[in-house]
Design a protein around this motif. Structure first.
Motif, PDB file in Angstrom:
ATOM      1  N   ASP A  46       0.774  -1.242   0.000  1.00 55.01           N
ATOM      2  CA  ASP A  46       0.000   0.000   0.000  1.00 55.01           C
ATOM      3  C   ASP A  46       0.806   1.293   0.000  1.00 55.01           C
ATOM      4  N   ILE A  47       2.131   1.223  -0.218  1.00 55.39           N
ATOM      5  CA  ILE A  47       2.941   2.451  -0.243  1.00 55.39           C
ATOM      6  C   ILE A  47       4.138   2.265  -1.182  1.00 55.39           C
ATOM      7  N   SER A  72      -2.523   5.616  -7.178  1.00 55.13           N
ATOM      8  CA  SER A  72      -2.786   6.093  -5.818  1.00 55.13           C
ATOM      9  C   SER A  72      -3.601   7.381  -5.857  1.00 55.13           C
ATOM     10  N   ASP A  73      -4.586   7.465  -4.993  1.00 52.99           N
ATOM     11  CA  ASP A  73      -5.338   8.714  -4.839  1.00 52.99           C
ATOM     12  C   ASP A  73      -4.648   9.650  -3.855  1.00 52.99           C
ATOM     13  N   ASP A  74      -3.543   9.199  -3.282  1.00 52.81           N
ATOM     14  CA  ASP A  74      -2.852   9.952  -2.240  1.00 52.81           C
ATOM     15  C   ASP A  74      -1.357  10.018  -2.559  1.00 52.81           C
ATOM     16  N   VAL A  75      -0.981  10.925  -3.481  1.00 50.53           N
ATOM     17  CA  VAL A  75       0.425  11.135  -3.823  1.00 50.53           C
ATOM     18  C   VAL A  75       0.860  12.437  -3.155  1.00 50.53           C
ATOM     19  N   LEU A 110       3.601   7.571  -2.716  1.00 54.59           N
ATOM     20  CA  LEU A 110       2.309   7.099  -3.206  1.00 54.59           C
ATOM     21  C   LEU A 110       1.759   6.179  -2.126  1.00 54.59           C
ATOM     22  N   GLU A 111       0.685   6.603  -1.494  1.00 53.56           N
ATOM     23  CA  GLU A 111       0.104   5.841  -0.396  1.00 53.56           C
ATOM     24  C   GLU A 111      -1.230   5.243  -0.815  1.00 53.56           C
ATOM     25  N   LYS A 112      -1.637   4.217  -0.093  1.00 54.26           N
ATOM     26  CA  LYS A 112      -2.909   3.541  -0.363  1.00 54.26           C
ATOM     27  C   LYS A 112      -2.989   3.114  -1.833  1.00 54.26           C
ATOM     28  N   LEU A 113      -1.983   2.380  -2.277  1.00 52.43           N
ATOM     29  CA  LEU A 113      -1.919   1.934  -3.669  1.00 52.43           C
ATOM     30  C   LEU A 113      -3.170   1.136  -4.045  1.00 52.43           C
ATOM     31  N   THR A 114      -3.629   1.362  -5.256  1.00 53.55           N
ATOM     32  CA  THR A 114      -4.809   0.635  -5.740  1.00 53.55           C
ATOM     33  C   THR A 114      -4.473  -0.803  -6.101  1.00 53.55           C
TER      34      THR A 114
END
Length: 150
Positions: A46-47, A72-75, A110-114
């Protein structure tokens, strides 16, 4: 003869490109390009960290203000100072200089990878700047042990 024609055609294209860059410098606009991008295969699902260089051959500075990716929606953007990682809202890309995102320094998270990217795959990052148009970058996924050549 065909080889000479190909060489002349190639040089003509170079001259046109160089003229455009000179005009941008004179007008004081940033002229950005990206190279050296890579994403080491993340050790967890996930990161991941991302690294690249943004060159600015233009006459004014710009700022990297955000990065987006379907992975990731959280970069987020981080700097490392004295061994401590700190989130930042922008990185300067100086006129006539470069922004380097590298291990142990400035970098992308890049967190919470899809999904878990695989070595050899290519992912896409879109870099957003304060004044320049967004730049889409194809980023190869490398082994975690990968070290780029200087």
């Amino acid at each position: 003869m065909a080889g000479v024609l190909a060489l002349v055609t190639g040089l003509s294209g170079f001259a046109l490109t160089a003229c455009g860059t000179d005009d941008d410098k004179k007008a004081g606009r940033p002229e950005l390009s990206v190279d050296g991008a890579y994403l080491p295969q993340p050790p967890t699902a996930d990161i991941a960290a991302g690294y690249l260089s943004v060159r600015n051959t233009g006459g004014t500075a710009d700022e990297l203000t955000s990065v987006t990716s379907a992975l990731s929606d959280d970069v987020t953007m981080h700097t490392t100072e004295g061994g401590a990682m700190r989130k930042v809202t922008a990185f300067e890309v100086p006129a006539g200089g470069r922004l380097d995102l590298a291990r142990g320094g400035n970098h992308l998270m890049l967190e919470k990878l899809t999904r878990q990217p695989k070595v050899g795959e290519t992912i896409t990052l879109t870099l957003h700047f304060a004044t320049s148009p967004a730049v889409e970058v194809k980023v190869p996924v490398k082994p975690t042990s990968y070290l780029p050549e200087d």
